[in-house]
Design an enzyme around this catalytic site. Structure first.
Site, short mmCIF file in Angstrom:
data_model
loop_
_atom_site.label_atom_id
_atom_site.label_comp_id
_atom_site.label_asym_id
_atom_site.label_seq_id
_atom_site.Cartn_x
_atom_site.Cartn_y
_atom_site.Cartn_z
N ARG A 1 -19.07 -7.27 -22.09
CA ARG A 1 -20.53 -7.22 -22.13
C ARG A 1 -21.11 -8.26 -23.08
NH1 ARG A 1 -22.62 -2.15 -20.28
NH2 ARG A 1 -24.40 -2.31 -21.64
N HIS B 1 -37.37 -38.66 -5.30
CA HIS B 1 -38.67 -38.50 -5.94
C HIS B 1 -38.56 -38.46 -7.46
CE1 HIS B 1 -40.60 -38.10 -2.08
NE2 HIS B 1 -39.65 -37.25 -1.73
N CYS C 1 -24.91 -4.88 -25.90
CA CYS C 1 -24.26 -3.87 -26.74
C CYS C 1 -23.43 -2.88 -25.92
CB CYS C 1 -25.32 -3.08 -27.49
SG CYS C 1 -26.44 -4.12 -28.42
N GLU D 1 -22.85 -22.71 -17.18
CA GLU D 1 -22.69 -21.53 -18.02
C GLU D 1 -21.28 -21.36 -18.58
OE1 GLU D 1 -23.16 -17.56 -16.28
OE2 GLU D 1 -22.63 -18.37 -14.34
N GLU E 1 -26.48 -22.39 -7.26
CA GLU E 1 -25.50 -21.49 -7.84
C GLU E 1 -24.32 -22.28 -8.42
OE1 GLU E 1 -25.39 -18.70 -8.91
OE2 GLU E 1 -23.32 -18.05 -8.94
N ASN F 1 -28.05 1.26 -28.05
CA ASN F 1 -28.25 0.09 -27.17
C ASN F 1 -29.71 0.07 -26.76
OD1 ASN F 1 -25.53 -0.27 -27.25
ND2 ASN F 1 -25.15 0.15 -25.08
N GLY F 2 -30.32 -1.09 -26.77
CA GLY F 2 -31.71 -1.19 -26.35
C GLY F 2 -32.59 -1.67 -27.49
N LYS G 1 -23.09 -10.09 -20.23
CA LYS G 1 -22.91 -9.70 -18.84
C LYS G 1 -24.12 -8.96 -18.30
CE LYS G 1 -20.78 -9.20 -14.96
NZ LYS G 1 -20.81 -10.40 -14.10
N LYS H 1 -23.05 -22.08 -12.29
CA LYS H 1 -21.68 -21.71 -12.66
C LYS H 1 -21.10 -22.75 -13.61
CE LYS H 1 -21.50 -18.51 -11.88
NZ LYS H 1 -22.24 -17.48 -11.27
N TRP I 1 -24.98 -6.82 -29.75
CA TRP I 1 -25.44 -8.16 -29.33
C TRP I 1 -26.83 -8.29 -29.91
CZ3 TRP I 1 -29.20 -10.04 -25.71
CH2 TRP I 1 -28.99 -11.36 -25.29
C1 F6R Z 1 -24.54 -15.79 -14.00
C2 F6R Z 1 -24.90 -14.39 -14.08
C3 F6R Z 1 -26.30 -14.04 -14.42
C4 F6R Z 1 -26.71 -12.74 -13.70
C5 F6R Z 1 -28.10 -12.29 -14.17
C6 F6R Z 1 -28.57 -11.07 -13.43
O1 F6R Z 1 -23.22 -15.96 -13.61
O2 F6R Z 1 -24.07 -13.54 -13.92
O3 F6R Z 1 -27.17 -15.08 -14.14
O4 F6R Z 1 -26.70 -12.98 -12.33
O5 F6R Z 1 -28.07 -12.01 -15.54
O6 F6R Z 1 -27.69 -9.99 -13.60
P1 F6R Z 1 -27.70 -8.76 -12.62
O7 F6R Z 1 -27.25 -9.25 -11.29
O8 F6R Z 1 -26.74 -7.78 -13.23
O9 F6R Z 1 -29.10 -8.25 -12.58
#
Ligand code: F6R
Length: 607
Positions: A27, A503, A2, A487, A480, A98-99, A602, A484, A74
């Site tokens: 966000r 395995h 949010c 997602e 990673e 928010n929350g 985000k 990427k 959200w």
């Molecule tokens: C993936 C991504 C998420 C964040 C995760 C933690 O690209 O961005 O997996 O890494 O939500 O977020 P932060 O680093 O803000 O705690």
């Protein structure tokens, strides 16, 4: 996640509210709305969908008032819908939140018994009704009464028809900033929403209640004790929060990595003395020697940075390290004590699970350190010590430059700790420092392979599955790369430690399946090549990533992407770049919303 905005001043509030919300779109949200005080009556316009849907709904009938609050939601409690969208109204009050209000069910029951009628399924709506219930003519007092009964996490902004000259806002465990203007003031859950208006801000802390008028901001605690705050000048500019000519924030942020790395090493490497310094940290040699175990705790990409960090700390500083997913750590009774250090890594500094894990570690008596990109974030404030990454604002949901700077921070930290513990000789440190100074150039060189990687991404974008393999640090980067790809392109991707494939997972390798193999770690290079050959023997398509000069890779792989030769510890910060670009271009070809992938947000400020 949010977003909140608020405006009070001499201009039409709705213009700022919608514009401010557009800066928070990164966000992630599913509905949007605004409430404006028009002729002393609250007018609410809200609807499910993107901000464009709200703009269409408003058409030319824009509210004229000069005070208002806005929100992008959200969904957590109640599905995305017009009615569940914020702001929520009860009587003379409008609120945005928010929350999560954890005790909302009990409060709702009590309010229903008193005759209040609810229009939404949200937890938030109880706050508006409580305010109506408690109001006896004093807006601030009613807010304080509400704060005494609600439990959970919140950033809240309130408006009252009887007080056309004020917005009240407060926070607990969710970010909130106040932008200070001239004859006008702004409220936002994040700085990009106000950066076009002002750089002068108050960063709100938990428990502070701000009364915002056009001419000033008064802050007090719940008992009415005044709080004086320092103005925080935001150092980055509006342009930094925009796309700067790139098609997507993600591509811009991938290309910003050389600068992000330069900014993060700056002031921390001393090329003359060939040393690493962290002026912000205050550890003595003795204190460092007392630490017998490190826990690294984070989520998602930051967790992957933590896995790299484990290799760094164990190999360079010779301290045992456990890496935990934050949502697991907080509930698994970790064996943390006063001689252990818990490092939490978080780009946003607001991730709910990571924040809770940090609090748990502190409760158990551990020393704590945060690696974060957001100055003044909750995690930064609550950890004993903070190492900031200077990646600048990261807007795309998929983390890129935050990840590379997290690796960098972990490497520098490991060298620093190694020096304090005398586990690394001067020559090795000097070699690493020189390599670190060259890292931004090496990333720039790596970015020059964009066209080649784009071609490969286009070729493999129709695939259903992609596998990523590596050993040691290459394996950590493979994790990673797979995240990427899945997602943002929605292609199923898995990463495996190359030696683990036989395995079980080898059964999935059929002719034509793309397998991305990272081969940068010289001490286990031959082993990786053997695994690569096992893959080739199943007629899978191999795309290898290796160091320039390693032409032998071309004998085994179908395609090779080269990165500049560097120290093995720095290789992850280069080898991840082709994986980021591969994911970006694959997502683009598949027509995905690169910056705002489906179902993702985000900053994840709910559990
Ligand atoms: C993936 C991504 C998420 C964040 C995760 C933690 O690209 O961005 O997996 O890494 O939500 O977020 P932060 O680093 O803000 O705690």
């Amino acid at each position: 996640m949010c977003g909140i905005v608020g405006y009070i001043g001499m201009h039409r509030a709705a213009d700022y509210l919608v514009n401010g919300l557009s800066k928070l779109e990164y966000r992630g949200y599913d509905s949007a709305g605004i409430a404006v005080l028009e002729n002393n009556k609250i007018r609410v316009e809200k609807c499910v969908g993107r901000l464009d849907a709200l703009r269409t709904k408003l058409g030319n009938n824009i509210p004229e008032g000069n005070i208002g609050i806005g929100h992008t939601r959200w969904a957590t409690h109640g599905r995305p819908s017009d009615l569940n969208a914020h702001p929520h109204v009860a009587g003379k009050f409008a609120i945005v939140h928010n929350g999560i209000i954890e005790n909302y069910l009990k409060l709702k029951e009590e309010l229903l018994a008193k005759g209040h009628e609810f229009t939404s399924e949200t937890d938030t709506e109880v706050v508006a009704h409580l305010l109506e219930d408690y109001y006896e003519g004093d807006f601030e007092e009613a807010v304080k009464k509400v704060l005494r009964v609600i439990r959970g996490s919140y950033a809240l902004a309130f408006m009252c028809e009887d007080q056309p000259d004020m917005i009240i806002c407060t926070k607990k465990d969710n970010p909130l900033v106040i932008g200070l203007g001239d004859g006008e003031n702004f409220i936002a859950s994040d700085i990009p929403a106000i950066i076009n208006e002002t750089r002068r801000t108050f960063i709100m802390s938990d428990g502070e209640i701000a009364t915002v008028t056009p001419d000033g901001v008064w802050i007090q605690d719940i008992n009415g004790v005044p709080i004086s705050k320092k103005v925080f000048i935001v150092s980055w500019n509006a342009e930094a929060a925009e796309k700067s000519g790139y098609d997507h924030f993600m591509l811009k942020e991938i290309n910003e990595q050389p600068k992000a790395i330069r900014d993060t090493v700056s002031g921390r490497i001393n090329l003359e003395e060939k040393n690493i310094a962290f002026p912000e940290l205050c550890w003595t040699e003795d204190e460092m020697k007392e630490i017998n175990k490190i826990f690294i705790v984070a989520c998602g990409t930051a967790y992957h940075a933590g896995i790299v960090g484990k290799y760094y700390l164990e190999q360079l500083a010779r301290i045992p390290v456990e890496v935990d997913i934050a949502s697991e750590f907080r509930y698994r009774s970790p064996l943390v004590d006063g001689n252990s250090l818990t490092i939490v890594i978080s780009q946003s500094g607001e991730t709910s699970d990571t924040l809770a894990a940090l609090r748990e570690a502190k409760r158990l008596g551990a020393r704590t350190l945060a690696v974060t990109n957001v100055v003044g974030s909750s995690i930064a404030r609550e950890a004993d010590q903070v190492v900031y990454t200077y990646a600048g604002p990261e807007i795309a949901v998929a983390s890129t430059k935050a990840y590379t700077t997290q690796l960098l921070a972990m490497l520098m930290l490991s060298i620093y700790v190694a020096r304090l513990r005398n586990t690394l000789d001067k020559r090795t440190i000097a070699g690493l420092v020189t390599a670190l100074a060259n890292l931004p150039n090496a990333v720039e060189q790596t970015l020059k392979h964009t066209e080649t990687i784009k071609g490969l991404a286009e070729k493999y974008s129709p695939c259903n599955d992609v596998f990523f393999l590596g050993r040691s640090l290459d394996y950590a980067v493979a994790l990673e790369g797979a995240l990427k790809l899945k997602e943002i392109s929605y292609i199923h991707a898995e990463a495996y430690a190359a030696g683990e494939l036989k395995h079980g997972t080898l059964a999935l390798l059929v002719p034509g399946v793309p397998v991305i193999v990272l081969a940068t770690q010289e001490d286990i290079y031959d082993k990786t090549i053997s695994n690569l050959q096992e893959v080739k023997a199943r007629e899978a398509e191999v795309l290898a990533i290796g160091f320039e000069g390693d032409s032998s890779l071309e004998n085994y792989a179908d395609h090779v992407v080269y990165i500049p030769k560097t120290d093995k510890y720095l290789a992850p910060m280069l080898s991840v770049v082709p994986l980021q670009l591969f994911a970006y271009h694959a997502a683009l070809v598949r027509g995905c919303d690169v910056d705002k992938p489906r179902n993702l947000a985000k900053s994840v400020t709910v559990e």
